[in-house]
Motif scaffolding. Structure first.
Motif, PDB file in Angstrom:
ATOM      1  N   LEU A 162      68.057  94.998  72.292  1.00  0.00           N
ATOM      2  CA  LEU A 162      67.044  95.810  72.967  1.00  0.00           C
ATOM      3  C   LEU A 162      66.157  94.956  73.876  1.00  0.00           C
ATOM      4  O   LEU A 162      65.503  95.467  74.782  1.00  0.00           O
ATOM      5  CB  LEU A 162      66.154  96.518  71.943  1.00  0.00           C
ATOM      6  N   LEU A 163      66.130  93.654  73.622  1.00  0.00           N
ATOM      7  CA  LEU A 163      65.248  92.760  74.357  1.00  0.00           C
ATOM      8  C   LEU A 163      65.864  92.324  75.677  1.00  0.00           C
ATOM      9  O   LEU A 163      67.084  92.207  75.803  1.00  0.00           O
ATOM     10  CB  LEU A 163      64.951  91.511  73.521  1.00  0.00           C
ATOM     11  N   THR A 164      64.998  92.088  76.658  1.00  0.00           N
ATOM     12  CA  THR A 164      65.459  91.431  77.871  1.00  0.00           C
ATOM     13  C   THR A 164      65.710  89.959  77.565  1.00  0.00           C
ATOM     14  O   THR A 164      65.278  89.440  76.527  1.00  0.00           O
ATOM     15  CB  THR A 164      64.408  91.528  78.993  1.00  0.00           C
ATOM     16  N   ARG A 165      66.377  89.288  78.472  1.00  0.00           N
ATOM     17  CA  ARG A 165      66.662  87.866  78.264  1.00  0.00           C
ATOM     18  C   ARG A 165      65.373  87.067  78.114  1.00  0.00           C
ATOM     19  O   ARG A 165      65.255  86.205  77.250  1.00  0.00           O
ATOM     20  CB  ARG A 165      67.478  87.332  79.444  1.00  0.00           C
ATOM     21  N   ARG A 166      64.364  87.366  78.931  1.00  0.00           N
ATOM     22  CA  ARG A 166      63.117  86.626  78.872  1.00  0.00           C
ATOM     23  C   ARG A 166      62.335  86.940  77.594  1.00  0.00           C
ATOM     24  O   ARG A 166      61.725  86.067  77.000  1.00  0.00           O
ATOM     25  CB  ARG A 166      62.278  86.913  80.108  1.00  0.00           C
ATOM     26  N   GLU A 167      62.370  88.195  77.148  1.00  0.00           N
ATOM     27  CA  GLU A 167      61.698  88.554  75.897  1.00  0.00           C
ATOM     28  C   GLU A 167      62.310  87.808  74.719  1.00  0.00           C
ATOM     29  O   GLU A 167      61.594  87.302  73.850  1.00  0.00           O
ATOM     30  CB  GLU A 167      61.782  90.060  75.676  1.00  0.00           C
ATOM     31  N   ALA A 168      63.637  87.736  74.685  1.00  0.00           N
ATOM     32  CA  ALA A 168      64.317  87.003  73.611  1.00  0.00           C
ATOM     33  C   ALA A 168      63.981  85.521  73.677  1.00  0.00           C
ATOM     34  O   ALA A 168      63.795  84.855  72.647  1.00  0.00           O
ATOM     35  CB  ALA A 168      65.821  87.213  73.701  1.00  0.00           C
ATOM     36  N   GLU A 169      63.869  84.988  74.889  1.00  0.00           N
ATOM     37  CA  GLU A 169      63.542  83.572  75.062  1.00  0.00           C
ATOM     38  C   GLU A 169      62.140  83.286  74.542  1.00  0.00           C
ATOM     39  O   GLU A 169      61.904  82.283  73.848  1.00  0.00           O
ATOM     40  CB  GLU A 169      63.642  83.210  76.542  1.00  0.00           C
ATOM     41  N   VAL A 170      61.196  84.166  74.850  1.00  0.00           N
ATOM     42  CA  VAL A 170      59.831  83.989  74.373  1.00  0.00           C
ATOM     43  C   VAL A 170      59.786  84.063  72.851  1.00  0.00           C
ATOM     44  O   VAL A 170      59.114  83.264  72.190  1.00  0.00           O
ATOM     45  CB  VAL A 170      58.891  85.035  75.007  1.00  0.00           C
ATOM     46  N   LEU A 171      60.515  85.022  72.259  1.00  0.00           N
ATOM     47  CA  LEU A 171      60.552  85.123  70.796  1.00  0.00           C
ATOM     48  C   LEU A 171      61.091  83.844  70.169  1.00  0.00           C
ATOM     49  O   LEU A 171      60.569  83.364  69.161  1.00  0.00           O
ATOM     50  CB  LEU A 171      61.419  86.318  70.367  1.00  0.00           C
ATOM     51  N   ALA A 172      62.134  83.290  70.773  1.00  0.00           N
ATOM     52  CA  ALA A 172      62.712  82.057  70.238  1.00  0.00           C
ATOM     53  C   ALA A 172      61.719  80.907  70.305  1.00  0.00           C
ATOM     54  O   ALA A 172      61.622  80.102  69.367  1.00  0.00           O
ATOM     55  CB  ALA A 172      63.983  81.701  71.007  1.00  0.00           C
ATOM     56  N   LEU A 173      60.960  80.817  71.383  1.00  0.00           N
ATOM     57  CA  LEU A 173      59.983  79.737  71.524  1.00  0.00           C
ATOM     58  C   LEU A 173      58.819  79.918  70.565  1.00  0.00           C
ATOM     59  O   LEU A 173      58.289  78.940  70.030  1.00  0.00           O
ATOM     60  CB  LEU A 173      59.494  79.674  72.973  1.00  0.00           C
ATOM     61  N   ARG A 181      50.297  79.080  75.357  1.00  0.00           N
ATOM     62  CA  ARG A 181      50.029  78.111  76.418  1.00  0.00           C
ATOM     63  C   ARG A 181      51.214  77.169  76.616  1.00  0.00           C
ATOM     64  O   ARG A 181      51.616  76.881  77.751  1.00  0.00           O
ATOM     65  CB  ARG A 181      48.764  77.331  76.082  1.00  0.00           C
ATOM     66  N   ASP A 182      51.766  76.682  75.512  1.00  0.00           N
ATOM     67  CA  ASP A 182      52.916  75.780  75.610  1.00  0.00           C
ATOM     68  C   ASP A 182      54.130  76.495  76.200  1.00  0.00           C
ATOM     69  O   ASP A 182      54.883  75.924  77.000  1.00  0.00           O
ATOM     70  CB  ASP A 182      53.271  75.218  74.236  1.00  0.00           C
ATOM     71  N   ILE A 183      54.338  77.746  75.783  1.00  0.00           N
ATOM     72  CA  ILE A 183      55.462  78.527  76.307  1.00  0.00           C
ATOM     73  C   ILE A 183      55.301  78.745  77.803  1.00  0.00           C
ATOM     74  O   ILE A 183      56.270  78.644  78.575  1.00  0.00           O
ATOM     75  CB  ILE A 183      55.579  79.875  75.565  1.00  0.00           C
ATOM     76  N   ALA A 184      54.075  79.050  78.223  1.00  0.00           N
ATOM     77  CA  ALA A 184      53.819  79.262  79.653  1.00  0.00           C
ATOM     78  C   ALA A 184      54.175  78.010  80.457  1.00  0.00           C
ATOM     79  O   ALA A 184      54.803  78.090  81.523  1.00  0.00           O
ATOM     80  CB  ALA A 184      52.356  79.644  79.867  1.00  0.00           C
ATOM     81  N   GLY A 185      53.790  76.843  79.942  1.00  0.00           N
ATOM     82  CA  GLY A 185      54.129  75.601  80.619  1.00  0.00           C
ATOM     83  C   GLY A 185      55.625  75.348  80.647  1.00  0.00           C
ATOM     84  O   GLY A 185      56.180  74.898  81.650  1.00  0.00           O
ATOM     85  N   PHE A 186      56.286  75.646  79.533  1.00  0.00           N
ATOM     86  CA  PHE A 186      57.730  75.424  79.425  1.00  0.00           C
ATOM     87  C   PHE A 186      58.504  76.316  80.383  1.00  0.00           C
ATOM     88  O   PHE A 186      59.487  75.883  80.997  1.00  0.00           O
ATOM     89  CB  PHE A 186      58.168  75.694  77.987  1.00  0.00           C
ATOM     90  N   HIS A 212      55.401  87.642  61.768  1.00  0.00           N
ATOM     91  CA  HIS A 212      56.663  88.357  61.642  1.00  0.00           C
ATOM     92  C   HIS A 212      57.679  87.846  62.664  1.00  0.00           C
ATOM     93  O   HIS A 212      58.878  87.768  62.388  1.00  0.00           O
ATOM     94  CB  HIS A 212      56.451  89.856  61.857  1.00  0.00           C
ATOM     95  N   VAL A 213      57.186  87.497  63.850  1.00  0.00           N
ATOM     96  CA  VAL A 213      58.071  86.981  64.894  1.00  0.00           C
ATOM     97  C   VAL A 213      58.727  85.679  64.445  1.00  0.00           C
ATOM     98  O   VAL A 213      59.927  85.470  64.627  1.00  0.00           O
ATOM     99  CB  VAL A 213      57.299  86.768  66.212  1.00  0.00           C
ATOM    100  N   VAL A 214      57.919  84.783  63.844  1.00  0.00           N
ATOM    101  CA  VAL A 214      58.460  83.507  63.367  1.00  0.00           C
ATOM    102  C   VAL A 214      59.550  83.743  62.322  1.00  0.00           C
ATOM    103  O   VAL A 214      60.639  83.173  62.392  1.00  0.00           O
ATOM    104  CB  VAL A 214      57.334  82.629  62.777  1.00  0.00           C
ATOM    105  N   ALA A 215      59.257  84.618  61.356  1.00  0.00           N
ATOM    106  CA  ALA A 215      60.228  84.891  60.301  1.00  0.00           C
ATOM    107  C   ALA A 215      61.492  85.523  60.866  1.00  0.00           C
ATOM    108  O   ALA A 215      62.614  85.172  60.479  1.00  0.00           O
ATOM    109  CB  ALA A 215      59.607  85.805  59.248  1.00  0.00           C
ATOM    110  N   LEU A 216      61.336  86.467  61.795  1.00  0.00           N
ATOM    111  CA  LEU A 216      62.505  87.125  62.365  1.00  0.00           C
ATOM    112  C   LEU A 216      63.346  86.154  63.192  1.00  0.00           C
ATOM    113  O   LEU A 216      64.570  86.222  63.187  1.00  0.00           O
ATOM    114  CB  LEU A 216      62.072  88.316  63.227  1.00  0.00           C
ATOM    115  N   ALA A 217      62.678  85.240  63.903  1.00  0.00           N
ATOM    116  CA  ALA A 217      63.412  84.274  64.720  1.00  0.00           C
ATOM    117  C   ALA A 217      64.360  83.439  63.872  1.00  0.00           C
ATOM    118  O   ALA A 217      65.495  83.154  64.274  1.00  0.00           O
ATOM    119  CB  ALA A 217      62.425  83.370  65.467  1.00  0.00           C
ATOM    120  N   TYR A 218      63.921  83.065  62.671  1.00  0.00           N
ATOM    121  CA  TYR A 218      64.798  82.328  61.768  1.00  0.00           C
ATOM    122  C   TYR A 218      65.846  83.248  61.146  1.00  0.00           C
ATOM    123  O   TYR A 218      67.024  82.901  61.042  1.00  0.00           O
ATOM    124  CB  TYR A 218      63.976  81.649  60.665  1.00  0.00           C
ATOM    125  N   ASP A 219      65.418  84.432  60.723  1.00  0.00           N
ATOM    126  CA  ASP A 219      66.308  85.361  60.036  1.00  0.00           C
ATOM    127  C   ASP A 219      67.460  85.811  60.921  1.00  0.00           C
ATOM    128  O   ASP A 219      68.584  86.006  60.458  1.00  0.00           O
ATOM    129  CB  ASP A 219      65.504  86.574  59.555  1.00  0.00           C
TER     130      ASP A 219
END
Length: 230
Positions: A162-173, A181-186, A212-219
């Motif tokens: 359901l996520l766009t490529r950029r949304e998935a990338e942000v979740l992973a970061l 702030r770090d994600i914005a720089g990256f 929840h995002v952190v847990a889901l990213a690993y799960d």
């Protein structure tokens, strides 16, 4: 973003531990390792925050003894007060991992190991997190997932397609422990843009907190941490 270790510059490690004897042992181990040097030694609380700001280490090795005393909050304070790029924080914890592996990662820790990790593996872990990777002991990964199982926010989250490529990338970061702030720089975008992508992704997945995002990213495998041998 990480401060690169260039040329022959040694990797600078700050050792934070409330027990002077253990602190000295960790410092001696690091000092004896080629390519590393001790940037300073401190207790695990506010002293560690102040020294991290003054010494600007590449890695902070933080020995957490009783999470309820606020040791985990030290991670947040170090990362919030440090000049950018902030140091990577590697946490050492005890056997009772449930409830505070997750808290450490949510606070921004780059790794979580057990206190009985063999010296050679600990030194390897310090290098790994300094390179920008997330590193967890196998038992820490299990504890992280167990905290949310069978928690509804993770178990019932819709498909990641359901996520766009950029949304998935942000979740992973986010899952790697990076701040907006770090994600914005990256990604070379604004913090507002990162926040928009994150909020949209969380809405699509039915998640209510960054934790929840952190847990889901690993799960769901968005983050594949390097792992010490079991």
């Amino acid at each position: 973003m990480r401060r690169p270790v260039v040329g022959g510059s040694p990797l600078r490690v700050l050792v934070a531990d409330d027990e002077a004897l253990d602190r000295a042992g960790l410092a001696a181990l690091i000092s004896a390792c080629p390519g590393m040097e001790v940037a300073g030694e401190s207790a695990a609380g506010e002293e560690a925050v102040s020294l991290a700001l003054a010494a600007r280490p590449d890695v902070v090795l933080l020995n957490v003894r009783v999470p309820a005393t606020g040791d985990i909050a030290t991670v947040e304070r170090i990362l919030a007060s440090a000049e950018k790029p902030a140091p990577r924080v590697l946490v050492l914890g005890g056997d009772d991992l449930h409830g505070y592996v997750y808290r450490a990662l949510r606070a921004g820790a780059a790794g979580f190991l057990l206190k009985d990790t063999p010296p050679a593996l600990l030194l390897s872990a310090i290098r790994t997190v300094a390179e920008g990777h997330v590193l967890l002991a196998p038992s820490a990964i299990k504890a992280l997932i167990d905290v949310w199982r069978p928690a509804d926010p993770i178990a019932s989250a819709p498909d990641l397609r359901l996520l766009t490529r950029r949304e998935a990338e942000v979740l992973a970061l986010v899952g790697r422990g990076m701040s907006n702030r770090d994600i914005a720089g990256f990604l070379s975008v604004s913090e507002a843009t990162v926040k928009t992508h994150l909020n949209r992704a969380m809405a699509k997945l039915g998640l209510s907190t960054r934790a929840h995002v952190v847990a889901l990213a690993y799960d769901r495998g968005l983050v594949k941490p390097r792992c010490l041998p079991a």
